[in-house]
Design a protein around this motif. Structure first.
Motif, mmCIF file in Angstrom:
data_model
loop_
_atom_site.group_PDB
_atom_site.id
_atom_site.type_symbol
_atom_site.label_atom_id
_atom_site.label_comp_id
_atom_site.label_asym_id
_atom_site.label_seq_id
_atom_site.Cartn_x
_atom_site.Cartn_y
_atom_site.Cartn_z
ATOM 1 N N SER A 26 -41.389 11.921 -21.058
ATOM 2 C CA SER A 26 -40.858 12.675 -19.940
ATOM 3 C C SER A 26 -39.348 12.851 -20.059
ATOM 4 O O SER A 26 -38.819 13.949 -19.858
ATOM 5 N N SER A 27 -38.645 11.782 -20.401
ATOM 6 C CA SER A 27 -37.186 11.886 -20.517
ATOM 7 C C SER A 27 -36.781 12.750 -21.705
ATOM 8 O O SER A 27 -35.805 13.509 -21.613
ATOM 9 N N VAL A 28 -37.515 12.694 -22.805
ATOM 10 C CA VAL A 28 -37.219 13.561 -23.948
ATOM 11 C C VAL A 28 -37.473 15.023 -23.568
ATOM 12 O O VAL A 28 -36.696 15.907 -23.930
ATOM 13 N N SER A 29 -38.525 15.267 -22.808
ATOM 14 C CA SER A 29 -38.799 16.634 -22.353
ATOM 15 C C SER A 29 -37.664 17.165 -21.488
ATOM 16 O O SER A 29 -37.279 18.333 -21.597
ATOM 17 N N ARG A 30 -37.092 16.301 -20.640
ATOM 18 C CA ARG A 30 -35.956 16.725 -19.809
ATOM 19 C C ARG A 30 -34.748 17.081 -20.659
ATOM 20 O O ARG A 30 -34.008 18.014 -20.333
ATOM 21 N N VAL A 31 -34.527 16.360 -21.771
ATOM 22 C CA VAL A 31 -33.417 16.691 -22.674
ATOM 23 C C VAL A 31 -33.617 18.091 -23.236
ATOM 24 O O VAL A 31 -32.700 18.921 -23.230
ATOM 25 N N PHE A 32 -34.820 18.384 -23.709
ATOM 26 C CA PHE A 32 -35.073 19.695 -24.293
ATOM 27 C C PHE A 32 -35.042 20.804 -23.247
ATOM 28 O O PHE A 32 -34.599 21.914 -23.532
ATOM 29 N N GLU A 33 -35.491 20.517 -22.033
ATOM 30 C CA GLU A 33 -35.391 21.501 -20.947
ATOM 31 C C GLU A 33 -33.927 21.808 -20.653
ATOM 32 O O GLU A 33 -33.555 22.953 -20.432
ATOM 33 N N SER A 34 -33.105 20.767 -20.637
ATOM 34 C CA SER A 34 -31.677 20.945 -20.397
ATOM 35 C C SER A 34 -31.056 21.818 -21.487
ATOM 36 O O SER A 34 -30.254 22.711 -21.198
ATOM 37 N N LEU A 35 -31.417 21.565 -22.728
ATOM 38 C CA LEU A 35 -30.901 22.376 -23.831
ATOM 39 C C LEU A 35 -31.398 23.814 -23.734
ATOM 40 O O LEU A 35 -30.651 24.759 -23.999
ATOM 41 N N LYS A 36 -32.641 23.980 -23.345
ATOM 42 C CA LYS A 36 -33.213 25.319 -23.219
ATOM 43 C C LYS A 36 -32.519 26.113 -22.122
ATOM 44 O O LYS A 36 -32.179 27.284 -22.295
ATOM 45 N N ASP A 37 -32.265 25.455 -20.997
ATOM 46 C CA ASP A 37 -31.640 26.133 -19.873
ATOM 47 C C ASP A 37 -30.167 26.411 -20.115
ATOM 48 O O ASP A 37 -29.627 27.381 -19.584
ATOM 49 N N GLY A 38 -29.527 25.567 -20.887
ATOM 50 C CA GLY A 38 -28.126 25.786 -21.211
ATOM 51 C C GLY A 38 -27.229 25.690 -19.996
ATOM 52 O O GLY A 38 -27.402 24.830 -19.142
ATOM 53 N N ARG A 48 -19.710 25.443 -15.431
ATOM 54 C CA ARG A 48 -20.966 25.407 -16.204
ATOM 55 C C ARG A 48 -20.898 24.347 -17.285
ATOM 56 O O ARG A 48 -21.850 23.597 -17.486
ATOM 57 N N GLU A 49 -19.773 24.303 -17.994
ATOM 58 C CA GLU A 49 -19.634 23.331 -19.077
ATOM 59 C C GLU A 49 -19.691 21.898 -18.559
ATOM 60 O O GLU A 49 -20.407 21.064 -19.117
ATOM 61 N N LYS A 50 -18.935 21.631 -17.495
ATOM 62 C CA LYS A 50 -18.904 20.272 -16.948
ATOM 63 C C LYS A 50 -20.273 19.846 -16.443
ATOM 64 O O LYS A 50 -20.712 18.724 -16.690
ATOM 65 N N GLN A 51 -20.947 20.727 -15.728
ATOM 66 C CA GLN A 51 -22.265 20.394 -15.187
ATOM 67 C C GLN A 51 -23.280 20.209 -16.310
ATOM 68 O O GLN A 51 -24.085 19.279 -16.285
ATOM 69 N N PHE A 52 -23.231 21.073 -17.321
ATOM 70 C CA PHE A 52 -24.150 20.962 -18.449
ATOM 71 C C PHE A 52 -23.957 19.635 -19.171
ATOM 72 O O PHE A 52 -24.920 18.929 -19.466
ATOM 73 N N ALA A 54 -22.593 16.854 -18.041
ATOM 74 C CA ALA A 54 -22.987 15.732 -17.184
ATOM 75 C C ALA A 54 -24.507 15.568 -17.154
ATOM 76 O O ALA A 54 -25.023 14.444 -17.305
ATOM 77 N N GLU A 55 -25.228 16.662 -16.977
ATOM 78 C CA GLU A 55 -26.696 16.585 -16.946
ATOM 79 C C GLU A 55 -27.251 16.155 -18.296
ATOM 80 O O GLU A 55 -28.183 15.347 -18.366
ATOM 81 N N PHE A 56 -26.671 16.689 -19.376
ATOM 82 C CA PHE A 56 -27.149 16.348 -20.713
ATOM 83 C C PHE A 56 -26.929 14.861 -21.000
ATOM 84 O O PHE A 56 -27.816 14.186 -21.524
ATOM 85 N N GLN A 57 -25.763 14.343 -20.632
ATOM 86 C CA GLN A 57 -25.492 12.921 -20.832
ATOM 87 C C GLN A 57 -26.443 12.052 -20.009
ATOM 88 O O GLN A 57 -26.941 11.037 -20.504
#
Length: 67
Positions: A26-38, A48-52, A54-57
């Motif tokens: 589930s957590s790995v899927s969230r990483v890839f979703e985050s990358l997909k959404d950009g 956008r950069e700061k939020q991205f 923070a969420e990615f970390q």
């Protein structure tokens, strides 16, 4: 016929391992979703950069925790 071998499986440990694997997936899927959404749906590029980041970390830390 082959004899049945009693291995003595610890069902609690097996259940715990399955739960851990599900959490990790589930957590790995969230990483890839985050990358997909950009960096979409933010007002400014800096926002956008700061939020991205923070969420990615946060998502990567969740993967590390689950691993």
């Amino acid at each position: 016929m082959a004899d049945v071998v009693n291995v003595g499986v610890n069902l609690d440990a097996f259940s715990h391992a399955i739960s851990g694997i599900q959490a990790l997936r589930s957590s790995v899927s969230r990483v890839f979703e985050s990358l997909k959404d950009g960096m979409k749906n933010r007002e400014t590029l800096e926002g956008r950069e700061k939020q991205f980041i923070a969420e990615f970390q946060d998502n990567l830390q969740a993967v590390n925790r689950d691993l």
